[in-house]
Design an enzyme around this catalytic site. Structure first.
Site, PDB file in Angstrom:
ATOM      1  N   GLU A  85       0.760  -1.467  -0.023  1.00 43.42           N
ATOM      2  CA  GLU A  85       0.321   0.353  -0.136  1.00 43.42           C
ATOM      3  C   GLU A  85       1.489   1.472  -0.161  1.00 43.42           C
ATOM      4  O   GLU A  85       0.534   1.910   1.046  1.00 43.42           O
ATOM      5  CB  GLU A  85      -0.699   0.145   1.243  1.00 43.42           C
ATOM      6  CG  GLU A  85      -2.160  -1.236   1.004  1.00 43.42           C
ATOM      7  CD  GLU A  85      -3.272  -1.059   2.163  1.00 43.42           C
ATOM      8  OE1 GLU A  85      -4.633  -1.572   1.662  1.00 43.42           O
ATOM      9  OE2 GLU A  85      -2.941   0.225   3.048  1.00 43.42           O
ATOM     10  N   GLU A 133      -5.688  -8.437  -0.206  1.00 43.41           N
ATOM     11  CA  GLU A 133      -6.101  -8.855   1.439  1.00 43.41           C
ATOM     12  C   GLU A 133      -8.092  -7.285   0.408  1.00 43.41           C
ATOM     13  O   GLU A 133      -7.950  -6.913   0.206  1.00 43.41           O
ATOM     14  CB  GLU A 133      -6.072  -6.929   2.293  1.00 43.41           C
ATOM     15  CG  GLU A 133      -4.845  -6.759   2.983  1.00 43.41           C
ATOM     16  CD  GLU A 133      -3.797  -6.251   3.838  1.00 43.41           C
ATOM     17  OE1 GLU A 133      -4.943  -4.810   3.991  1.00 43.41           O
ATOM     18  OE2 GLU A 133      -3.261  -5.525   3.399  1.00 43.41           O
TER      19      GLU A 133
END
Length: 468
Positions: A160, A375
């Site tokens: 991320e 995720e």
């Protein structure tokens, strides 16, 4: 119609070192910026988290029992290099060898991330990735790990990159807690993408076995009124900040003219300039076709409305529904349609957004090779009853997202696995211990694990590949 997933599909669970391990100063681990930042700014710390440092054999045994055949793990950079460079900490190295051996013993494939929000404090306080010297330190750390941990088959450089720039320099909820500095956001994105590209090129040039990719958070952005060109523009600009700038760097090796037009507009309105160098683009270009996979983290979508005013962002960290606010000067503001469900933390539940994002990657970046959903999950204030949690809301959330993954596969996208966030309950960076995501409930007082209803459901899906 009941939907299915392929026989070789990975049904995983995800973790991150700092959110799960605890043991933040144990066995020579160096400090990270979060240690002091949590003490100074929040009502919790990363001790003991889920005590994964000691309890990983329990979690991996549960994984095997519940059909979880993949696990996302991150290496804490400061366990290997306590100050981010220089001396290696042998106890940290030994810990990860033991952890990976246990994964393989339990037939749970480790997907290993080198950096998950936890730059060593010595480098973080020296500018983190805004400081180009830290690109070199990251590449050296990556090279050490590639050489040392040859038992790892799947590597991810970063987790991320988008939310790191966003959290550190826009929302200001991550250390160093700077707000509304869009130039720093883009520079952080860029320098981290150069670090990624250089690590990938090194991995391939050195002939290491296994695969390598990157994990991007890709929240889908929609115009509030699709017939209003100003709302469409707001969604496009917001998409550039969070998704397109980073995806372009990953798969185009440059920023498209349209992306740079948006970036330049945002910086004209908000101030600041970028340092983008020729050698950066040489590195990005050299790696653009070398990524073996893209990891997509997807939780929510956003709707954007045109807006003329100053930037103001309020982060909802305590699960007080409706308390968040997000508007950026020259970009737009988030405004959700009334009929779309939200969590207590104002995260919009919209599975279609995952489908749309996957299809966008296929259309815009055909050199993507394959995708893992690295995720996805539902943060909830779980009620612990009868030694379990009856988390039907979580089951429904995951089911709907697995269904759109099945649809995307049917529509020709190569999606190879899904990792539920999170394997067991962990602490959440800016939301603490109240926001639980796990398949396994953790009593943070005793560190006992209890399978939730969702764990039994997930096991059945993993065994049958049938989503029902």
């Amino acid at each position: 119609m009941t939907k299915t997933l392929p026989k070789d599909f990975i049904f995983g669970g995800a973790t991150a070192a700092y959110q799960a391990e605890g043991a933040t100063h144990t066995d020579g681990k160096g400090p990270v910026a979060w240690d002091k930042y949590l003490e100074d700014n929040y009502w919790y710390t990363a001790e003991p988290a889920s005590d994964f440092y000691n309890r990983y054999p329990v979690d991996l045994k549960l994984s095997e029992e519940f059909g979880v055949n993949g696990i996302r793990i991150s290496i804490a950079w400061s366990r290997i290099f306590p100050t981010g460079k220089g001396e290696v900490n042998p106890k940290g190295v030994e810990y990860y060898h033991n952890l990976f051996a246990e994964c393989h013993k339990r037939h749970v494939e480790p997907f290993v991330t080198l950096h998950h929000f936890d730059t060593p404090e010595a480098l973080h306080s020296d500018g983190d990735f805004l400081n180009r010297e830290n690109i070199e330190h990251f590449v050296n750390y990556a090279e050490f790990c590639f050489k040392e941990f040859s038992e790892v088959n799947y590597w991810t450089t970063f987790n991320e990159i988008g939310p790191i720039g966003d959290g550190q320099y826009l929302v200001g909820k991550f250390p160093p807690g700077i707000q509304y500095d869009l130039a720093k956001v883009f520079q952080s994105h860029h320098n981290m993408m150069v670090s990624h590209a250089r690590a990938v090129k090194l991995f391939k040039d050195s002939g290491y076995s296994g695969e390598i990719g990157v994990v991007h958070a890709l929240p889908t952005k929609y115009p509030f009124d699709a017939n209003n060109p100003d709302d469409v523009r707001a969604a496009e600009l917001e998409d550039i900040i969070h998704n397109k700038f980073i995806l372009d760097a990953t798969y185009l090796g440059k920023y498209s003219d349209k992306t740079m037009e948006g970036v330049n507009h945002i910086l004209e309105v908000n101030g600041g300039e970028l340092d983008l160098r020729e050698e950066d683009f040489a590195a990005l270009d050299a790696a653009k076709d070398l990524n073996d996979f893209l990891g997509i983290n997807y939780y929510m979508s956003d709707w954007m409305q045109a807006f003329d005013g100053e930037t103001e962002i309020i982060h909802n960290g305590k699960g007080e529904k409706g308390s968040s606010k997000y508007q950026i000067k020259g970009v737009g503001r988030r405004k959700a349609p009334v009929d779309v469900p939200k969590t207590d933390w104002d995260w919009i539940i919209f599975p279609q957004g995952l489908y749309d994002q996957i299809m966008r990657v296929k259309a815009d970046y055909p050199n993507y090779k394959k995708i893992y959903i690295t995720e996805n999950g539902l943060g909830y204030k779980d009620e612990f009853v009868d030694n379990t949690v009856y988390d039907d809301g979580r089951i429904d959330y995951v089911k709907k997202h697995l269904e759109v993954i099945s649809d995307a596969i049917s529509d020709g996208v190569n999606v190879k696995g899904y990792f539920m966030w999170s394997l067991m309950d962990v602490f959440s960076w800016s939301n603490g211990y109240e926001k639980r995501y796990g398949l396994f409930y953790v009593d943070f007082e005793t560190q006992e694990r209890y399978p939730k209803k969702s764990a039994y459901w997930y096991k059945k899906v993993a065994e049958t590949q049938v989503i029902e």
